[in-house]
Enzyme design. Sequence first.
Site, mmCIF file in Angstrom:
data_model
loop_
_atom_site.group_PDB
_atom_site.id
_atom_site.type_symbol
_atom_site.label_atom_id
_atom_site.label_comp_id
_atom_site.label_asym_id
_atom_site.label_seq_id
_atom_site.Cartn_x
_atom_site.Cartn_y
_atom_site.Cartn_z
ATOM 1 N N GLY A 323 49.821 43.280 116.121
ATOM 2 C CA GLY A 323 50.579 42.056 116.386
ATOM 3 C C GLY A 323 52.013 42.243 115.908
ATOM 4 O O GLY A 323 52.965 42.356 116.675
ATOM 5 N N CYS A 392 62.877 20.049 101.157
ATOM 6 C CA CYS A 392 62.804 19.469 99.816
ATOM 7 C C CYS A 392 61.751 20.184 99.006
ATOM 8 O O CYS A 392 60.645 19.666 98.789
ATOM 9 C CB CYS A 392 62.492 17.985 99.910
ATOM 10 S SG CYS A 392 63.895 17.136 100.568
ATOM 11 N N GLU A 393 62.054 21.373 98.618
ATOM 12 C CA GLU A 393 61.105 22.223 97.925
ATOM 13 C C GLU A 393 61.925 23.332 97.272
ATOM 14 O O GLU A 393 62.603 24.078 97.974
ATOM 15 C CB GLU A 393 60.149 22.803 98.983
ATOM 16 C CG GLU A 393 59.067 23.631 98.464
ATOM 17 C CD GLU A 393 57.679 22.998 98.687
ATOM 18 O OE1 GLU A 393 57.578 21.866 99.200
ATOM 19 O OE2 GLU A 393 56.727 23.664 98.307
HETATM 20 N N1 LLP Z 1 43.346 41.961 114.360
HETATM 21 C C1 LLP Z 1 42.822 41.110 113.476
HETATM 22 C C2 LLP Z 1 41.388 40.894 113.470
HETATM 23 C C3 LLP Z 1 43.656 40.442 112.569
HETATM 24 O O1 LLP Z 1 43.121 39.621 111.686
HETATM 25 C C4 LLP Z 1 45.049 40.671 112.606
HETATM 26 C C5 LLP Z 1 45.945 39.949 111.709
HETATM 27 C C6 LLP Z 1 45.551 41.554 113.565
HETATM 28 C C7 LLP Z 1 44.670 42.192 114.419
HETATM 29 C C8 LLP Z 1 47.013 41.841 113.709
HETATM 30 O O2 LLP Z 1 47.527 42.445 112.577
HETATM 31 P P1 LLP Z 1 49.027 42.982 112.562
HETATM 32 O O3 LLP Z 1 49.124 44.153 113.492
HETATM 33 O O4 LLP Z 1 49.896 41.873 112.981
HETATM 34 O O5 LLP Z 1 49.252 43.387 111.154
HETATM 35 N N2 LLP Z 1 50.518 35.690 108.545
HETATM 36 C C9 LLP Z 1 50.518 36.982 107.870
HETATM 37 C C10 LLP Z 1 49.742 38.007 108.640
HETATM 38 C C11 LLP Z 1 48.311 37.604 108.899
HETATM 39 C C12 LLP Z 1 47.575 38.658 109.667
HETATM 40 C C13 LLP Z 1 46.295 38.119 110.166
HETATM 41 N N3 LLP Z 1 45.541 39.032 110.946
HETATM 42 C C14 LLP Z 1 51.952 37.425 107.649
HETATM 43 O O6 LLP Z 1 52.874 36.703 108.024
HETATM 44 O O7 LLP Z 1 52.187 38.481 107.077
#
Ligand code: LLP
Length: 471
Positions: A323, A392-393
Site C-alpha cells: 500500500g 485544539c490539541e
Molecule cells: N496487507 C495487509 C493485510 C495489511 O494489513 C496491510 C497494512 C497491507 C497489506 C499494506 O501494508 P503497507 O504496504 O502499506 O505497509 N496506518 C498505518 C499503517 C497501517 C497498516 C495496516 N495494514 C500507518 O499510517 O503507518
Amino acid sequence: MVSTQLIVESGLRYLPESGAAKENRSPNQQLLPLTANVNSRDRLEIGGCEVTALVEQFGSPLYILDEETLRTACSQYRDAFKRYYRGESQVLYASKAWSCLAVCAIVADEGLGIDVVSAGELHTALQAGVSPGKIYFHGNNKSREELQLAVESGCITVADNWHDLETLSELGKLGVSSKIGGPTRIMVRFTPGIECHTHDYIKTGQIDSKFGFDPNSLNDVFKFISEQPSLYCVGVHAHIGSQIFELQPHDDLADVIVDALTKAISYGLPATEINIGGGLGIRYTEADDPPSIEAWASTVCTAVVAACKRQDLPLPKLLCEPGRSLVGTACVTAYTVGSQKVIPGVRTYLAVDGGMSDNPRPITYQSLYRVLAAGKMSVPLTETVTIAGKHCESGDILIKDAKLPECGTGDILAVPATGAYNYSMASNYNRVPRPAAVLVRDGKVDTIIERETYQDLLRFDRLPEKLKTQK
Ligand code: LLP
C-alpha cells in the site's frame, strides 16, 4: 549552475537524485515525487504544476497526487514480479493506504488488483471499475452483511477467523453465491510468527496479533473448509507488518507460507495461490533508507522459489499487496502558514491551516516528516521552527524542529510523502472540512476529491423537532 553548498542547505536537497533515469528510480526511496522540480521562479513543481499556483486555484490545505510516481511504482512492482518469478503473479494495491475512485482506477489500469478491508473499500474499488476477480476482501471482523456482499460481488474473501468461515459456510447453505458466477473463492490468513522492526501499532506478523488464524489451528481450519461444498480455497495469506526496511523477515516468510500452502493441499484443497502481504517502507526523512521495490520483489520471489523447491511444490500464483510503497511518495500536502508564536530562547511555532485531521500519523505513531517552503526552494534553510497544526490539541504538531528558510504568514509549505494513510485516516476533528485532492500530470490537473464544505459537515446532523423552535 547551482553550487553544491546551496544544494546542501536549501530545499533543493530534497529533490529526487538526478543520476539514474527517472523511470529507474524506486519511488519509495525518494522523499519527493519523481517529477518534483524547481522552476525559474524558485517554486516547487509537481507533475509540471507549480505547488503555489495549485493552492491559489484549489485552496489550502491541498493533497497533490503525482500520477507519474504512482504509475511508476505500480509498473516497478508488476515488472519486477514478472522478471523474478517464472510462475503467475499478481500485485494487489492495499487500498487502505488511500481508497478513492481515482487511485483505484489508476492502479487497476496498471494491471494491479485491489485489497479491500471493508464494504466501503469494496464499493469504491467496484465503482472504480476494478474487476471483482482481482479484489481480495480482508478484515478481522467482517460483518455478515459485508461477507454476503463479498460473496455476491464475486471477489475473493480472505478468511481471517472462525467467524468468517462459519458465516461463509452458512451463507453457502442459504444459497448465497457470486452474481458473476463461479464458486465462493476464499483464502486463509494466518499469523506467521515473524517479528520485524517497526512501530508496535503496525506490526501484524507476531503470534500475539488480532489478525489471522493462529498457525497451530491450521489443520482444523483446512479440515473444516474441506468439508464445505460451497467454499473453494484458493490459497493462503500472511502479512508481517508495515513500514519495514529489512528484507530478512520477508525472506523468512516464504518458508512459513509455503509450508501452510502444502498443508492446505494435503487436505485436498484446490490451493494454488500464496499472498505474502505488503509492508515495504518508504522514505519520510533522509534518515530513512528503505530497499528498492525491485530489491524487495527479487528477495520475495527468490525466497518463494527456493521454498517451493524444498517442498517439491510447483510454483504457486504469487500475490503481494503493498500500500504505502505504491502511493506514499506520490503525494505532497500543501499548507498555508497562518499564525506564529515566538517563545524567545525556547521555540518558534509556525501554525498551518491543517494538521492532525489531514495527517494523523505524527500524533498517532510519532512519525517524522520533512517540510519545504514551496515558493523559496533555493533559499538557505536558516531557521529552525516547529510546524503546528490548527487543532485544539497540544500534540497536534506536524514537524518538530523543521529546517526552513525564513517563512511567515501566507507562505506555502509542502510536506512530502503524504500519499499513504493520510487522506484515508483523515477526520473532521474540530469540524475542520477535509482538504481537496488533485491529480497532476504533465502540467495538467484534475480534481479527484472535492474539498468538503461546511454544509457537508452538517450532512448527517439532525435537529430533533422539539429543538428547532428554540432560539
Ligand atoms: N496487507 C495487509 C493485510 C495489511 O494489513 C496491510 C497494512 C497491507 C497489506 C499494506 O501494508 P503497507 O504496504 O502499506 O505497509 N496506518 C498505518 C499503517 C497501517 C497498516 C495496516 N495494514 C500507518 O499510517 O503507518
